[in-house]
Enzyme design. Sequence first.
Site, PDB file in Angstrom:
ATOM      1  N   GLY A 241       8.556  -3.830  -1.524  1.00 11.14           N
ATOM      2  CA  GLY A 241       8.542  -3.637  -2.960  1.00 11.14           C
ATOM      3  C   GLY A 241       9.491  -2.588  -3.498  1.00 11.14           C
ATOM      4  O   GLY A 241       9.506  -2.343  -4.704  1.00 11.14           O
ATOM      5  N   GLU A 283       7.830  -2.763   4.891  1.00  8.48           N
ATOM      6  CA  GLU A 283       8.275  -4.159   4.970  1.00  8.48           C
ATOM      7  C   GLU A 283       9.197  -4.429   3.798  1.00  8.48           C
ATOM      8  O   GLU A 283       8.875  -5.203   2.910  1.00  8.48           O
ATOM      9  CB  GLU A 283       7.105  -5.116   4.807  1.00  8.48           C
ATOM     10  CG  GLU A 283       6.066  -5.081   5.846  1.00  8.48           C
ATOM     11  CD  GLU A 283       4.852  -5.923   5.450  1.00  8.48           C
ATOM     12  OE1 GLU A 283       4.047  -6.147   6.336  1.00  8.48           O
ATOM     13  OE2 GLU A 283       4.718  -6.324   4.279  1.00  8.48           O
ATOM     14  N   GLY A 285      12.313  -5.865   1.788  1.00  6.36           N
ATOM     15  CA  GLY A 285      13.242  -6.993   1.824  1.00  6.36           C
ATOM     16  C   GLY A 285      14.385  -6.738   0.853  1.00  6.36           C
ATOM     17  O   GLY A 285      15.531  -6.475   1.231  1.00  6.36           O
ATOM     18  N   ARG A 286      14.019  -6.740  -0.428  1.00  5.85           N
ATOM     19  CA  ARG A 286      15.009  -6.594  -1.503  1.00  5.85           C
ATOM     20  C   ARG A 286      15.936  -5.388  -1.329  1.00  5.85           C
ATOM     21  O   ARG A 286      17.147  -5.490  -1.533  1.00  5.85           O
ATOM     22  CB  ARG A 286      14.247  -6.439  -2.828  1.00  5.85           C
ATOM     23  CG  ARG A 286      15.078  -6.549  -4.075  1.00  5.85           C
ATOM     24  CD  ARG A 286      14.234  -6.215  -5.304  1.00  5.85           C
ATOM     25  NE  ARG A 286      12.929  -6.845  -5.274  1.00  5.85           N
ATOM     26  CZ  ARG A 286      12.661  -8.060  -5.750  1.00  5.85           C
ATOM     27  NH1 ARG A 286      13.609  -8.746  -6.349  1.00  5.85           N
ATOM     28  NH2 ARG A 286      11.448  -8.570  -5.665  1.00  5.85           N
ATOM     29  N   ARG A 321      15.793 -16.665  -9.764  1.00  2.42           N
ATOM     30  CA  ARG A 321      15.147 -15.498 -10.366  1.00  2.42           C
ATOM     31  C   ARG A 321      15.289 -15.434 -11.890  1.00  2.42           C
ATOM     32  O   ARG A 321      14.314 -15.123 -12.581  1.00  2.42           O
ATOM     33  CB  ARG A 321      15.640 -14.195  -9.711  1.00  2.42           C
ATOM     34  CG  ARG A 321      15.323 -14.114  -8.208  1.00  2.42           C
ATOM     35  CD  ARG A 321      15.642 -12.746  -7.615  1.00  2.42           C
ATOM     36  NE  ARG A 321      14.748 -11.723  -8.098  1.00  2.42           N
ATOM     37  CZ  ARG A 321      15.014 -10.871  -9.051  1.00  2.42           C
ATOM     38  NH1 ARG A 321      16.200 -10.853  -9.619  1.00  2.42           N
ATOM     39  NH2 ARG A 321      14.116  -9.998  -9.445  1.00  2.42           N
ATOM     40  N   TYR A 325      11.672 -15.511 -13.432  1.00  3.93           N
ATOM     41  CA  TYR A 325      11.130 -14.209 -13.858  1.00  3.93           C
ATOM     42  C   TYR A 325      11.857 -13.646 -15.073  1.00  3.93           C
ATOM     43  O   TYR A 325      11.672 -12.486 -15.407  1.00  3.93           O
ATOM     44  CB  TYR A 325      11.286 -13.155 -12.754  1.00  3.93           C
ATOM     45  CG  TYR A 325      10.798 -13.532 -11.389  1.00  3.93           C
ATOM     46  CD1 TYR A 325       9.464 -13.872 -11.156  1.00  3.93           C
ATOM     47  CD2 TYR A 325      11.673 -13.510 -10.304  1.00  3.93           C
ATOM     48  CE1 TYR A 325       9.031 -14.182  -9.897  1.00  3.93           C
ATOM     49  CE2 TYR A 325      11.240 -13.816  -9.024  1.00  3.93           C
ATOM     50  CZ  TYR A 325       9.918 -14.151  -8.826  1.00  3.93           C
ATOM     51  OH  TYR A 325       9.499 -14.451  -7.570  1.00  3.93           O
ATOM     52  N   CYS A 352      18.368 -30.546 -15.224  1.00  3.91           N
ATOM     53  CA  CYS A 352      17.781 -31.052 -16.469  1.00  3.91           C
ATOM     54  C   CYS A 352      16.544 -30.219 -16.789  1.00  3.91           C
ATOM     55  O   CYS A 352      15.402 -30.719 -16.773  1.00  3.91           O
ATOM     56  CB  CYS A 352      17.424 -32.519 -16.319  1.00  3.91           C
ATOM     57  SG  CYS A 352      18.864 -33.508 -15.959  1.00  3.91           S
ATOM     58  N   GLU A 353      16.787 -28.954 -17.011  1.00  2.00           N
ATOM     59  CA  GLU A 353      15.727 -27.963 -17.260  1.00  2.00           C
ATOM     60  C   GLU A 353      16.390 -26.919 -18.134  1.00  2.00           C
ATOM     61  O   GLU A 353      17.369 -26.299 -17.708  1.00  2.00           O
ATOM     62  CB  GLU A 353      15.361 -27.274 -15.935  1.00  2.00           C
ATOM     63  CG  GLU A 353      14.099 -27.706 -15.268  1.00  2.00           C
ATOM     64  CD  GLU A 353      12.868 -27.515 -16.101  1.00  2.00           C
ATOM     65  OE1 GLU A 353      12.865 -26.631 -16.971  1.00  2.00           O
ATOM     66  OE2 GLU A 353      11.917 -28.268 -15.894  1.00  2.00           O
TER      67      GLU A 353
HETATM   68  C1  LIG Z   1       7.618 -10.260  -0.305  1.00  2.00           C
HETATM   69  C2  LIG Z   1       6.950  -9.335   0.615  1.00  2.00           C
HETATM   70  C3  LIG Z   1       7.636  -8.222   1.132  1.00  2.00           C
HETATM   71  C4  LIG Z   1       9.024  -7.853   0.710  1.00  2.00           C
HETATM   72  O1  LIG Z   1       9.102  -7.564  -0.646  1.00  2.00           O
HETATM   73  P1  LIG Z   1      10.422  -6.912  -1.250  1.00  2.00           P
HETATM   74  O2  LIG Z   1      10.118  -6.863  -2.715  1.00  2.00           O
HETATM   75  O3  LIG Z   1      11.531  -7.868  -0.952  1.00  2.00           O
HETATM   76  O4  LIG Z   1      10.614  -5.599  -0.621  1.00  2.00           O
HETATM   77  C5  LIG Z   1       6.985  -7.431   2.048  1.00  2.00           C
HETATM   78  N1  LIG Z   1       5.728  -7.702   2.463  1.00  2.00           N
HETATM   79  C6  LIG Z   1       5.042  -8.750   1.996  1.00  2.00           C
HETATM   80  C7  LIG Z   1       3.677  -8.998   2.489  1.00  2.00           C
HETATM   81  C8  LIG Z   1       5.627  -9.608   1.058  1.00  2.00           C
HETATM   82  O5  LIG Z   1       4.934 -10.643   0.580  1.00  2.00           O
END
Ligand SMILES: *Cc1c(COP(=O)(O)O)cnc(C)c1O
Length: 424
Positions: A241, A283, A285-286, A321, A325, A352-353
């Site tokens: 997150g 964890e 990602g982004r 996105r 969002y 077509c959206e």
């Molecule tokens: C999506 C997700 C992440 C990664 O989220 P980011 O916003 O990309 O950092 C980590 N853990 C879980 C359980 C997720 O669903």
Amino acid sequence: MMNETHAEIFRTPKTFPLNATELRDVIKKFPTPFHIYDEKKIRDNFRRLREAFAWAPSFREHFAIKATPNPAIVAIMARDGAGTDCSSIAELFISERAGVTGERIILTSNDTPADEFRKALDLGAIINLDDIAHIDYLERNARLPEIISFRYNPADIMNDGNDIIGRPAEAKYGLTREQIFAAYKICLDKGIKRFGLHTMIASNERKASTFIYTARIMFELAAKIKSQLGIKFEFVNLGGGLGIPYRPDELPVDLKMVSDGVKELFHEIMVPNDLGDVRLAMESGRAMTGSAGWLVSTVLHKKNTYKNYVGLDACMADLMRPALYDAYHHITVLGKENAPCDAIYDVTGSLCENNDKFAIDRHLPQIDVGDVLIIHDTGAHGHAMGFNYNGKLRSAELLIRENGNVEMIRRAETLDDYFATLKI
Ligand SMILES: *Cc1c(COP(=O)(O)O)cnc(C)c1O
């Protein structure tokens, strides 16, 4: 790089790793649209997080594969010690392909099918359960693992709709406070001896205080579970997150502030409770790949009706996105980076959206058919969210290596791929 019509402060200037000649050469070889990633930037993002938490006992970032599910991308971070966070069987296979196995994997899934648990167990992954009923499901359909973790949903202490994090009470994820104590007790009774604790409550959050608050909740919970059940956790996982500045006037997360705040709480809560050697995990990602990817697309059409449109060869199948969002993605025009942004366009795809738009009423330079548009910060949850509505095919993925070579790490889909599942 001031924009004449929109005087903005560019706190996070939007850059692209190739110059115009280099990008045009890439396009000759690999036609647009494509996502292109920068290996160096991914590595830098990963190292910055790792270094911010260098004080924490064996800190581990489990890269959330769902952000950029390509083994070539995962391997960049894995070589530097990253683990993975998987939430499906495909992601477990991607992790394996990237060379990440064993307890470097955490399976953080929900509504999990049995084959996914079995694959995770085969790989020796850490299983992070989303529900108390999953203990029994796991035992019946696979087996109980040596180490187990549970995902805590903190709605009991954040039930007032804290607008930083949303309303955990509305989230389908995790166990209640009562359930989490009961779940560890069940596992203890079943003879499991190794434990972790997990939560994930933020999303694209750039305020340090949110992550520090998350750490407080988790450290206090870990200490409480220890005092009640005698469990000594091996890790506390604060989830992902971490946000990124999609808008050039936004600032990135102050990782030092996050780290300092978490460290203070670690010493205040964990250390005195004999939890001073517990591994901290995230964890993310982004924050690893988001800023290290760009969607490159060519203008096919211009259209002037009640508004001015530029239509691209990419569509929402390549980047969902903005439609999903209402997310902002910065757009620059190749060769017109310093031109005045004195035109206003809706930048669209061909679905077509009507929400298939990368930008609405965006101030941009005058655009011509054939111009190349660079859509920024598409490295996470970009290509990954692609879908085939309208028979649209997903684009290729390219990777700029640290030595400057550009490799194709996923080819574009073809009509044969699209027809492959049909029985005619
Ligand atoms: C999506 C997700 C992440 C990664 O989220 P980011 O916003 O990309 O950092 C980590 N853990 C879980 C359980 C997720 O669903």
